[in-house]
Enzyme design. Structure first.
Site, PDB file in Angstrom:
ATOM      1  N   HIS A 233     -40.369  -8.994   9.624  1.00 20.83           N
ATOM      2  CA  HIS A 233     -39.034  -9.712   9.580  1.00 20.83           C
ATOM      3  C   HIS A 233     -38.884 -10.620  10.953  1.00 20.83           C
ATOM      4  CE1 HIS A 233     -35.069 -11.047   8.634  1.00 20.83           C
ATOM      5  NE2 HIS A 233     -34.956 -11.177   9.723  1.00 20.83           N
ATOM      6  N   HIS A 260     -34.989 -16.224  18.248  1.00 27.26           N
ATOM      7  CA  HIS A 260     -34.527 -17.581  17.684  1.00 27.26           C
ATOM      8  C   HIS A 260     -34.455 -18.810  19.160  1.00 27.26           C
ATOM      9  CE1 HIS A 260     -33.642 -16.052  13.557  1.00 27.26           C
ATOM     10  NE2 HIS A 260     -32.810 -14.348  14.417  1.00 27.26           N
TER      11      HIS A 260
END
Ligand SMILES: [Zn+2]
Length: 301
Positions: A233, A260
């Site tokens: 992921h 992120h």
């Protein structure tokens, strides 16, 4: 190689991770050189072409500025479009976030396969890295080294025993993306999810939208989809965040504990390192990736 867009309009509906409310999403074909553009369809809003500089928040998900408003949780949709080689699309989101579906890219990938992909009349441009670019922050790092392909190597280390240390490598093609990354779900710890709920956040967070870990247990009754679903992921997120560059890349990205925030800083650093890459086009005779998607050159070109 030609640019590509979706062959027909895609309509989707699902729950938003943050609001827990139903959001609808429309992905439409777009002309060559349009890039991936987002618009809020619930309010007056122009399309915004995504770039690393449109990102305003990387808390929990990647959020972009769109006019005077924002759209969040774009990364799994962006990863699916990049993974399947879509260069151009217009995306209308009826609300402040892209639906989360099962916390992976599966719903988007299936939707694109169903709609089909169209090759367009203009050549595809690629970013080809010539030298290594590296960024380090708070004990995490990410770098790109030159490669004839787009490859990702990712390393994570969690104290939690269910996750632990995981390392994975992929040469990203539409086929490998679909098989190896697309269905890896986002994950979180039970105590974190409960904290977010208390703060009125992640209202759509559940065992249907994420893998939830409590101590050494995975709470989802169906278990994991891959033994190393967690690192996969993280790779999916990285593909989505890097796709904001706007061009497919030739380079091998290696990351250690990135997320992120660092992914976005890295994407900005890449754009600003113009001496380290070339923008190239490939003649149609050079097979770069083995695209098995059905291609019918019709519609928008
Ligand atoms: Zn994610």
């Amino acid at each position: 190689m030609k640019q590509r867009t979706v062959k027909s309009t895609i309509e989707m509906e699902g729950i938003g991770l943050h609001t827990g409310e139903k959001m609808s999403l429309v992905i439409s074909p777009a002309y060559p050189d349009t890039g991936i553009c987002f618009r809020r369809s619930d309010i007056e809003c122009e399309y915004t072409r995504v770039s690393p500089y449109t990102v305003t928040s990387t808390q929990l998900a990647t959020t972009i500025q769109c006019g005077n408003n924002t759209i969040s949780t774009i990364e799994h949709l962006m990863a699916a479009l990049y993974g399947l080689g879509i260069d151009n699309a217009k995306i209308d989101v009826c609300g402040p976030e892209v639906p989360v579906f099962d916390g992976s890219s599966t719903a988007f990938v299936n939707a694109v396969y169903n709609a089909g992909v169209t090759e367009q009349a203009k050549a595809r441009k690629f970013i080809k890295f010539k030298k290594r670019i590296r960024l380090e922050k708070d004990g995490k790092w990410i770098e790109v080294i030159p490669s004839r392909f787009f490859k990702v190597t990712f390393d994570i280390e969690f104290e939690n025993e269910s996750i632990g240390q995981q390392k994975s490598f992929i040469n990203v093609t539409p086929e490998s993306f679909t098989k190896e990354l697309a269905s890896a779900r986002t994950f979180g710890f039970r105590h974190e999810v409960e904290q977010l709920w208390q703060m009125g956040l992640a209202k759509g967070g559940s065992l249907d939208t994420a893998v939830v870990i409590d101590g050494t247990d995975v709470l989802n009754p169906e278990g994991l989809r891959y033994r190393d679903e967690f690192v996969r992921h993280k790779m999916l997120d990285l593909v989505g965040d890097i796709s904001l560059l706007g061009f497919p890349i030739f380079g091998h990205i290696r990351a250690y504990k990135s997320g992120h925030n660092l992914n976005n800083l890295f994407a900005r650093t890449l754009i600003e390192s113009a001496n380290y890459y070339d923008i190239i086009e490939l003649p149609d005779t050079v097979p770069v990736q083995n695209h098995n998607l059905e291609l019918k050159p019709q519609g928008i070109s």
